[in-house]
Scaffold this motif. Structure first.
Motif, mmCIF file in Angstrom:
data_model
loop_
_atom_site.group_PDB
_atom_site.id
_atom_site.type_symbol
_atom_site.label_atom_id
_atom_site.label_comp_id
_atom_site.label_asym_id
_atom_site.label_seq_id
_atom_site.Cartn_x
_atom_site.Cartn_y
_atom_site.Cartn_z
ATOM 1 N N MET A 190 0.735 -1.284 0.258
ATOM 2 C CA MET A 190 0.052 0.091 0.081
ATOM 3 C C MET A 190 0.903 1.310 -0.098
ATOM 4 N N ASN A 191 0.205 2.352 -0.625
ATOM 5 C CA ASN A 191 1.075 3.622 -0.519
ATOM 6 C C ASN A 191 0.266 4.678 0.188
ATOM 7 N N ILE A 192 1.082 5.511 0.423
ATOM 8 C CA ILE A 192 0.511 6.900 1.227
ATOM 9 C C ILE A 192 1.061 7.988 0.425
ATOM 10 N N LEU A 193 0.143 8.891 0.437
ATOM 11 C CA LEU A 193 0.212 10.130 -0.498
ATOM 12 C C LEU A 193 0.042 11.277 0.587
ATOM 13 N N VAL A 194 1.188 12.225 0.773
ATOM 14 C CA VAL A 194 1.000 13.069 1.787
ATOM 15 C C VAL A 194 2.043 14.402 1.349
ATOM 16 N N THR A 195 1.404 15.449 1.961
ATOM 17 C CA THR A 195 2.131 16.604 1.633
ATOM 18 C C THR A 195 2.468 17.318 3.049
ATOM 19 N N VAL A 196 3.952 17.566 3.111
ATOM 20 C CA VAL A 196 4.492 17.931 4.260
ATOM 21 C C VAL A 196 5.260 18.757 4.223
ATOM 22 N N ASP A 197 5.474 19.907 5.265
ATOM 23 C CA ASP A 197 6.286 20.831 5.337
ATOM 24 C C ASP A 197 7.663 20.423 6.008
ATOM 25 N N LYS A 198 8.885 21.428 5.991
ATOM 26 C CA LYS A 198 9.904 20.927 6.505
ATOM 27 C C LYS A 198 10.224 20.372 7.783
ATOM 28 N N ASN A 199 9.002 20.252 8.847
ATOM 29 C CA ASN A 199 8.866 19.858 10.094
ATOM 30 C C ASN A 199 7.940 18.724 9.986
ATOM 31 N N TRP A 200 7.646 18.264 8.857
ATOM 32 C CA TRP A 200 6.655 17.081 8.770
ATOM 33 C C TRP A 200 5.106 17.501 8.999
ATOM 34 N N ALA A 201 5.002 18.879 9.033
ATOM 35 C CA ALA A 201 3.583 19.285 9.193
ATOM 36 C C ALA A 201 2.760 18.969 8.080
ATOM 37 N N ILE A 202 1.263 18.580 8.322
ATOM 38 C CA ILE A 202 0.432 18.303 7.402
ATOM 39 C C ILE A 202 -0.824 19.109 7.328
ATOM 40 N N GLY A 203 -1.162 19.798 8.635
ATOM 41 C CA GLY A 203 -2.271 20.626 8.889
ATOM 42 C C GLY A 203 -2.570 21.488 9.710
ATOM 43 N N ASN A 204 -3.479 22.427 9.876
ATOM 44 C CA ASN A 204 -3.567 23.204 10.910
ATOM 45 C C ASN A 204 -5.112 23.399 11.124
ATOM 46 N N GLN A 205 -5.702 23.058 12.299
ATOM 47 C CA GLN A 205 -7.161 23.445 12.572
ATOM 48 C C GLN A 205 -8.103 22.750 11.377
ATOM 49 N N GLY A 206 -7.630 21.390 11.035
ATOM 50 C CA GLY A 206 -8.444 20.920 10.515
ATOM 51 C C GLY A 206 -8.368 21.099 8.949
ATOM 52 N N GLN A 207 -7.641 21.846 8.516
ATOM 53 C CA GLN A 207 -7.175 22.381 7.087
ATOM 54 C C GLN A 207 -5.632 22.143 6.535
ATOM 55 N N LEU A 208 -5.682 21.433 5.105
ATOM 56 C CA LEU A 208 -4.611 21.511 4.672
ATOM 57 C C LEU A 208 -3.476 22.875 4.685
ATOM 58 N N LEU A 209 -2.230 22.596 4.615
ATOM 59 C CA LEU A 209 -1.434 23.957 5.046
ATOM 60 C C LEU A 209 -1.445 24.738 3.901
ATOM 61 N N VAL A 210 -1.231 23.943 2.574
ATOM 62 C CA VAL A 210 -1.345 24.659 1.339
ATOM 63 C C VAL A 210 -1.817 23.949 -0.121
ATOM 64 N N SER A 211 -2.320 24.364 -0.967
ATOM 65 C CA SER A 211 -2.920 23.536 -2.220
ATOM 66 C C SER A 211 -1.729 23.879 -3.136
ATOM 67 N N ILE A 212 -1.236 22.866 -3.729
ATOM 68 C CA ILE A 212 -0.208 23.285 -4.763
ATOM 69 C C ILE A 212 -0.985 22.393 -6.003
ATOM 70 N N PRO A 213 -1.085 23.156 -7.337
ATOM 71 C CA PRO A 213 -1.944 22.248 -8.215
ATOM 72 C C PRO A 213 -1.022 21.354 -8.957
ATOM 73 N N GLU A 214 0.210 21.393 -9.022
ATOM 74 C CA GLU A 214 1.113 20.163 -9.454
ATOM 75 C C GLU A 214 0.981 18.970 -8.384
ATOM 76 N N ASP A 215 0.729 19.180 -7.039
ATOM 77 C CA ASP A 215 0.641 18.116 -6.278
ATOM 78 C C ASP A 215 -0.838 17.497 -6.286
ATOM 79 N N GLN A 216 -1.768 18.319 -6.592
ATOM 80 C CA GLN A 216 -3.027 17.757 -6.732
ATOM 81 C C GLN A 216 -3.144 17.045 -8.226
ATOM 82 N N ARG A 217 -2.512 17.366 -9.131
ATOM 83 C CA ARG A 217 -2.402 16.689 -10.557
ATOM 84 C C ARG A 217 -1.740 15.318 -10.283
#
Length: 162
Positions: free
Chosen positions: A1-28
């Protein structure tokens, strides 16, 4: 199985139930990687999808503790065990875990590949993914060249379980 995740330099993935950022190429990339496969997500993640609708061209598996929760066009499971039993009928390489945090935590031991979009930025965050670079269980096996989206620099990384 695979995991798809977007992380910042501290491995953060979200804040208050929201994604940190939306990058079109990542979504593609998420669309391309998962099309024709199986995506697994928690209820909260599902409810952030456009129109709260299953993603087209994939089998959508949603985990919810609510036994009455139903979604037309998706499979709803009520536990890790139930979802793992359901997923046995599919090739494990076609299964992608897409979040959120508790779903990542539950499925990480069952995954052998993590596709991480790694953003070279530090966000204010309250939710983190385990730091695979510090884990003795994972190896960085591939990394793309650096990409930019406005002023953000990011790369695509692949980690394999040792």
């Amino acid at each position: 199985m695979n995991i798809l995740v977007t992380v910042d330099k501290n491995w953060a993935i979200g804040n208050q139930g929201q994604l940190l950022v939306s990058i079109p190429e990542d979504q593609r990339l998420l669309r391309e990687e998962t099309l024709g496969g199986i995506i697994v997500m928690g209820r909260k993640t599902f409810e952030t999808l456009p129109g709260k609708q299953p993603l087209y061209g994939r089998i959508n598996v949603i985990l919810s503790k609510d036994r009455n929760y139903q979604v037309k066009g998706a499979v709803v499971c009520h536990s890790l065990e139930e979802s793992l039993e359901f997923l046995k009928q599919y090739p494990q390489a076609s299964v992608f875990i897409i979040g959120g945090s508790s779903i990542y935590d539950q499925f990480l031991p069952y995954c052998d590949t993590v596709h991480a979009t790694f953003i070279d930025y530090e966000y204010s965050a309250d939710t983190h993914f385990p730091d695979l670079d510090k884990s003795g269980e994972w190896s960085l096996t591939a990394e793309s060249d650096e990409h930019t989206y406005f002023n953000l620099c990011y790369s695509f990384r692949m980690y394999q379980k040792k």
